[in-house]
Design an enzyme around this catalytic site. Structure first.
Site, PDB file in Angstrom:
ATOM      1  N   LYS A  37      50.137 -13.487  22.292  1.00 17.33           N
ATOM      2  CA  LYS A  37      48.732 -12.778  22.383  1.00 17.33           C
ATOM      3  C   LYS A  37      47.649 -14.127  22.458  1.00 17.33           C
ATOM      4  O   LYS A  37      46.812 -14.055  23.285  1.00 17.33           O
ATOM      5  CB  LYS A  37      48.785 -11.985  21.271  1.00 17.33           C
ATOM      6  CG  LYS A  37      47.043 -11.485  20.969  1.00 17.33           C
ATOM      7  CD  LYS A  37      46.829 -10.760  19.858  1.00 17.33           C
ATOM      8  CE  LYS A  37      46.771 -11.519  18.606  1.00 17.33           C
ATOM      9  NZ  LYS A  37      45.391 -12.244  18.088  1.00 17.33           N
ATOM     10  N   ASN A  38      47.833 -14.818  21.631  1.00 15.67           N
ATOM     11  CA  ASN A  38      46.752 -15.922  21.483  1.00 15.67           C
ATOM     12  C   ASN A  38      46.894 -16.909  22.507  1.00 15.67           C
ATOM     13  O   ASN A  38      46.027 -17.906  22.734  1.00 15.67           O
ATOM     14  CB  ASN A  38      47.002 -16.599  19.996  1.00 15.67           C
ATOM     15  CG  ASN A  38      46.624 -15.619  18.827  1.00 15.67           C
ATOM     16  OD1 ASN A  38      46.206 -14.507  19.344  1.00 15.67           O
ATOM     17  ND2 ASN A  38      47.025 -15.927  17.727  1.00 15.67           N
TER      18      ASN A  38
ATOM     19  N   CYS B 191      34.702 -11.499  10.517  1.00 19.77           N
ATOM     20  CA  CYS B 191      35.847 -10.418  10.268  1.00 19.77           C
ATOM     21  C   CYS B 191      36.469 -10.338   9.027  1.00 19.77           C
ATOM     22  O   CYS B 191      36.268 -10.862   8.076  1.00 19.77           O
ATOM     23  CB  CYS B 191      36.655 -10.577  11.525  1.00 19.77           C
ATOM     24  SG  CYS B 191      38.148 -11.927  10.866  1.00 19.77           S
TER      25      CYS B 191
ATOM     26  N   ARG C 228      34.109 -16.890   9.949  1.00 21.45           N
ATOM     27  CA  ARG C 228      34.436 -17.370  11.107  1.00 21.45           C
ATOM     28  C   ARG C 228      33.290 -17.835  11.993  1.00 21.45           C
ATOM     29  O   ARG C 228      33.130 -17.425  13.195  1.00 21.45           O
ATOM     30  CB  ARG C 228      35.515 -16.514  11.727  1.00 21.45           C
ATOM     31  CG  ARG C 228      36.767 -16.102  10.940  1.00 21.45           C
ATOM     32  CD  ARG C 228      37.904 -15.290  11.937  1.00 21.45           C
ATOM     33  NE  ARG C 228      38.507 -15.900  12.792  1.00 21.45           N
ATOM     34  CZ  ARG C 228      39.398 -15.081  13.397  1.00 21.45           C
ATOM     35  NH1 ARG C 228      39.545 -13.966  13.150  1.00 21.45           N
ATOM     36  NH2 ARG C 228      39.916 -15.878  14.251  1.00 21.45           N
TER      37      ARG C 228
ATOM     38  N   ASP D 176      48.948 -17.298  10.362  1.00 23.09           N
ATOM     39  CA  ASP D 176      49.535 -15.726  11.011  1.00 23.09           C
ATOM     40  C   ASP D 176      50.879 -15.263  10.458  1.00 23.09           C
ATOM     41  O   ASP D 176      51.264 -14.260  10.972  1.00 23.09           O
ATOM     42  CB  ASP D 176      49.356 -15.820  12.307  1.00 23.09           C
ATOM     43  CG  ASP D 176      48.030 -16.139  12.938  1.00 23.09           C
ATOM     44  OD1 ASP D 176      47.544 -16.515  13.926  1.00 23.09           O
ATOM     45  OD2 ASP D 176      47.075 -16.309  12.128  1.00 23.09           O
TER      46      ASP D 176
ATOM     47  N   ARG E 108      46.921  -4.332  18.257  1.00 24.44           N
ATOM     48  CA  ARG E 108      46.207  -5.468  18.866  1.00 24.44           C
ATOM     49  C   ARG E 108      47.160  -6.802  19.243  1.00 24.44           C
ATOM     50  O   ARG E 108      46.988  -7.410  20.143  1.00 24.44           O
ATOM     51  CB  ARG E 108      45.112  -5.862  17.864  1.00 24.44           C
ATOM     52  CG  ARG E 108      44.116  -4.818  17.623  1.00 24.44           C
ATOM     53  CD  ARG E 108      42.929  -5.588  16.756  1.00 24.44           C
ATOM     54  NE  ARG E 108      42.398  -6.687  17.658  1.00 24.44           N
ATOM     55  CZ  ARG E 108      41.357  -7.272  17.040  1.00 24.44           C
ATOM     56  NH1 ARG E 108      40.681  -7.222  16.175  1.00 24.44           N
ATOM     57  NH2 ARG E 108      40.904  -8.279  18.077  1.00 24.44           N
TER      58      ARG E 108
HETATM   59  C1  EPZ Z   1      42.932 -18.733  16.452  1.00 28.11           C
HETATM   60  O1  EPZ Z   1      41.877 -18.361  15.750  1.00 28.11           O
HETATM   61  C2  EPZ Z   1      44.146 -17.359  16.337  1.00 28.11           C
HETATM   62  N1  EPZ Z   1      43.118 -16.686  17.048  1.00 28.11           N
HETATM   63  C3  EPZ Z   1      44.186 -16.784  15.039  1.00 28.11           C
HETATM   64  O2  EPZ Z   1      45.033 -15.680  15.014  1.00 28.11           O
HETATM   65  C4  EPZ Z   1      44.616 -17.746  14.090  1.00 28.11           C
HETATM   66  O3  EPZ Z   1      44.902 -17.247  12.869  1.00 28.11           O
HETATM   67  C5  EPZ Z   1      43.935 -19.162  14.059  1.00 28.11           C
HETATM   68  O4  EPZ Z   1      43.670 -19.679  15.430  1.00 28.11           O
HETATM   69  C6  EPZ Z   1      44.412 -20.397  13.149  1.00 28.11           C
HETATM   70  O5  EPZ Z   1      45.631 -20.556  13.658  1.00 28.11           O
HETATM   71  C7  EPZ Z   1      43.431 -16.764  18.585  1.00 28.11           C
HETATM   72  O6  EPZ Z   1      43.879 -17.737  18.989  1.00 28.11           O
HETATM   73  C8  EPZ Z   1      42.937 -15.597  19.296  1.00 28.11           C
HETATM   74  P1  EPZ Z   1      40.200 -21.576  14.364  1.00 28.11           P
HETATM   75  P2  EPZ Z   1      40.635 -19.164  15.770  1.00 28.11           P
HETATM   76  O7  EPZ Z   1      39.073 -21.633  15.079  1.00 28.11           O
HETATM   77  O8  EPZ Z   1      40.459 -19.798  17.084  1.00 28.11           O
HETATM   78  C9  EPZ Z   1      37.018 -22.224  10.775  1.00 28.11           C
HETATM   79  C10 EPZ Z   1      45.866 -13.714  14.561  1.00 28.11           C
HETATM   80  O9  EPZ Z   1      46.358 -12.900  13.795  1.00 28.11           O
HETATM   81  N2  EPZ Z   1      36.012 -22.402  12.082  1.00 28.11           N
HETATM   82  O10 EPZ Z   1      41.328 -22.470  14.325  1.00 28.11           O
HETATM   83  O11 EPZ Z   1      39.506 -18.293  15.697  1.00 28.11           O
HETATM   84  C11 EPZ Z   1      37.489 -20.804  10.727  1.00 28.11           C
HETATM   85  O12 EPZ Z   1      36.403 -19.978  10.298  1.00 28.11           O
HETATM   86  C12 EPZ Z   1      44.751 -14.497  14.797  1.00 28.11           C
HETATM   87  O13 EPZ Z   1      46.515 -13.473  15.921  1.00 28.11           O
HETATM   88  C13 EPZ Z   1      34.619 -22.999  11.633  1.00 28.11           C
HETATM   89  O14 EPZ Z   1      34.403 -22.967  10.441  1.00 28.11           O
HETATM   90  O15 EPZ Z   1      40.973 -20.093  14.551  1.00 28.11           O
HETATM   91  C14 EPZ Z   1      38.701 -20.758  10.224  1.00 28.11           C
HETATM   92  O16 EPZ Z   1      38.758 -20.754   8.763  1.00 28.11           O
HETATM   93  C15 EPZ Z   1      43.798 -14.300  13.383  1.00 28.11           C
HETATM   94  N3  EPZ Z   1      33.925 -23.378  12.662  1.00 28.11           N
HETATM   95  C16 EPZ Z   1      39.297 -21.927  10.561  1.00 28.11           C
HETATM   96  O17 EPZ Z   1      38.157 -23.093  11.013  1.00 28.11           O
HETATM   97  C17 EPZ Z   1      34.419 -22.971  14.055  1.00 28.11           C
HETATM   98  O18 EPZ Z   1      33.335 -23.125  14.791  1.00 28.11           O
HETATM   99  C18 EPZ Z   1      40.302 -21.852  11.781  1.00 28.11           C
HETATM  100  O19 EPZ Z   1      39.772 -21.365  12.941  1.00 28.11           O
HETATM  101  C19 EPZ Z   1      35.530 -22.590  14.298  1.00 28.11           C
HETATM  102  C20 EPZ Z   1      36.582 -22.390  13.177  1.00 28.11           C
END
Ligand code: EPZ
Length: 422
Positions: A22-23, A118, A123, A308, A400
């Site tokens: 998915k991701n 969320c 996020r 995850d 999802r």
């Molecule tokens: C991806 O989300 C995945 N989603 C998530 O999977 C996964 O948990 C996550 O990476 C971490 O591995 C998809 O790929 C669609 P991040 P993403 O940007 O890209 C903070 C699932 O269950 N952050 O690496 O949104 C953020 O709040 C989902 O399939 C900022 O602060 O993750 C989080 O605490 C859930 N500012 C951390 O970094 C930003 O601009 C990691 O986020 C971006 C992120």
């Protein structure tokens, strides 16, 4: 709303095919915005999130056709492009923010709704904004929308991210491939989904080096061409199903599984008394002799233990011998499954980002509620080993990210059925 009924039914046995990720697919689909030529994705997962991304891309002027029962996505974007990603679609799925980079690269401007918070955390998108600003974009927030402009086009730059964000790395990659000059992204995310995106972009004619490491170098090109790309295996679906025989006993082979995608997870399974063996067709999992042992887990960016799989791992550790400590370091609110597992008799103390799981002999079936995607499947896993019946409500979360979960688990002997909602 549908719910899922599970009854503990003893050891499992057989094979479960693992779908495309998915991701990865959610990052690969927006890449179609980068070229006028068609991009075909094979081994695509059939999930509601993929349908939402299809809807979003269609609203931007791209075409996405699901072929071969949805396992192949034929995408193209050769007509006029609408630069606005609307709140009504974006609020359904955060990954919609992955159109920002490609729209900016293709058009020089984009208007993308901020997704909002969320269940698992606030996020924000500050890391995305900093990364694209480094490439010369001007980004302003107006009425909940990010208005991004790159006058004269994006320009290559060296940028270090404050945290290895997966999404920000994907947006930077998809922007930098058409920027003028060379870009270097430092402290980049190293997830297999990033590697898969880089491979697809290279197949489209991009010049990228270093994906899978913390430093990625991108040499901008004038245009990208079409390509066909197989979506990488879903390591989170893989890990989830590897836990089914670990929790219930028995032996299951996950077809298409690869240990390199889940190495840190396998180390924890081994420490917990679970045997993991690579086979010609995937990964075989069964319990070693004796019960499940308590282990401590800390979630980290890849190659660390994936956040995850944290909820699913907690379901296993609920019946371990001893106390396990799980520390969630990626998201600030990702223990919503703990009180639901407690309804099944689990003993879990949560303090901020740390959960202490005191193992009990056996869980008992109960009515529980899914709060997010990974929490929903952890409740199903717990129900597979519990005494009596478990009913998990709000399973729209599950759809999802997991295709045909009942069918896949029933095929290895689980007692599981979907109860259609009103
Ligand atoms: C991806 O989300 C995945 N989603 C998530 O999977 C996964 O948990 C996550 O990476 C971490 O591995 C998809 O790929 C669609 P991040 P993403 O940007 O890209 C903070 C699932 O269950 N952050 O690496 O949104 C953020 O709040 C989902 O399939 C900022 O602060 O993750 C989080 O605490 C859930 N500012 C951390 O970094 C930003 O601009 C990691 O986020 C971006 C992120």
């Amino acid at each position: 709303m549908d719910s899922i009924l599970v009854r503990g039914n003893g050891p499992l046995s057989g094979q479960i095919p693992i779908a495309g990720a998915k991701n990865a697919c959610l990052a690969l689909m927006p890449a179609t915005l980068l070229s006028e030529e068609p991009l075909t994705l094979t081994n695509a997962p059939r999930l509601s999130d993929i349908r939402t991304m299809t809807q979003l891309l269609a609203s931007l002027g791209a075409e996405v056709t699901a072929l071969q029962d949805g396992k192949v996505l034929a995408t193209s974007c050769h007509g006029e492009i609408n630069p606005v990603a609307d709140y009504d679609i974006v609020r359904k799925m955060r990954a919609s923010n992955l159109v920002l980079g490609p729209l900016l690269a293709r058009l020089g401007h984009a208007v993308v709704s901020l997704p909002g918070g969320c269940a698992i955390g606030a996020r924000p998108m500050d890391i995305h904004i900093d990364a694209l600003t480094a490439l010369g974009a001007e980004i302003e927030l107006k009425e909940g929308y990010l208005h991004a402009t790159a006058r004269g086009g994006l320009k290559g730059a060296v940028h270090e991210m404050r945290f290895a964000s997966v999404g920000a790395t994907e947006n930077f990659l998809m922007a930098a491939v058409l920027a003028k000059g060379t870009s270097v992204l430092k402290n980049a995310a190293r997830e297999p989904e990033i590697v898969d995106l880089a491979r697809c972009l290279r197949a489209m004619g991009a010049q990228i080096e270093g994906e899978g490491t913390s430093d990625i170098t991108i040499q901008g090109v004038d245009r990208l061409h079409g390509a066909t790309h197989p979506v990488v295996t879903d390591r989170i679906e893989l890990g989830t199903y590897m836990l089914a025989p670990a929790i219930c006993g028995g032996e299951v082979e996950c077809l298409g599984g690869r240990i390199d995608l889940v190495a840190s997870f396998c180390e924890k399974l081994d420490a917990a008394g679970i045997s993991v063996e690579e086979t010609a067709r995937g990964i075989k999992v069964k319990r070693k002799n004796g019960g499940i042992r308590a282990v401590d887990v800390v979630t980290e960016p890849f190659p660390g233990f994936p956040t995850d799989l944290q909820a699913q791992m907690m379901a296993l550790l609920c019946t371990a011998e001893g106390t396990s400590v799980l520390e969630e370091r990626i998201f600030e609110n990702r223990f919503m499954h703990a009180p639901e597992l407690a309804r099944m008799g689990a003993r879990i103390e949560v303090h901020g980002g740390v959960a202490k799981v005191h193992g009990v002999a056996r869980l008992k079936g109960a009515r529980v509620m899914a709060t997010d995607l990974r929490a929903s499947v952890s409740l199903i896993l717990a129900g597979l080993a519990a005494e009596g019946e478990t009913v998990v409500s709000r399973v729209y979360h599950l759809d999802r990210g997991y295709e045909r979960v009942e069918e896949k688990l029933r095929a290895v002997g689980a007692h599981i059925e979907r109860v259609k909602g009103e």
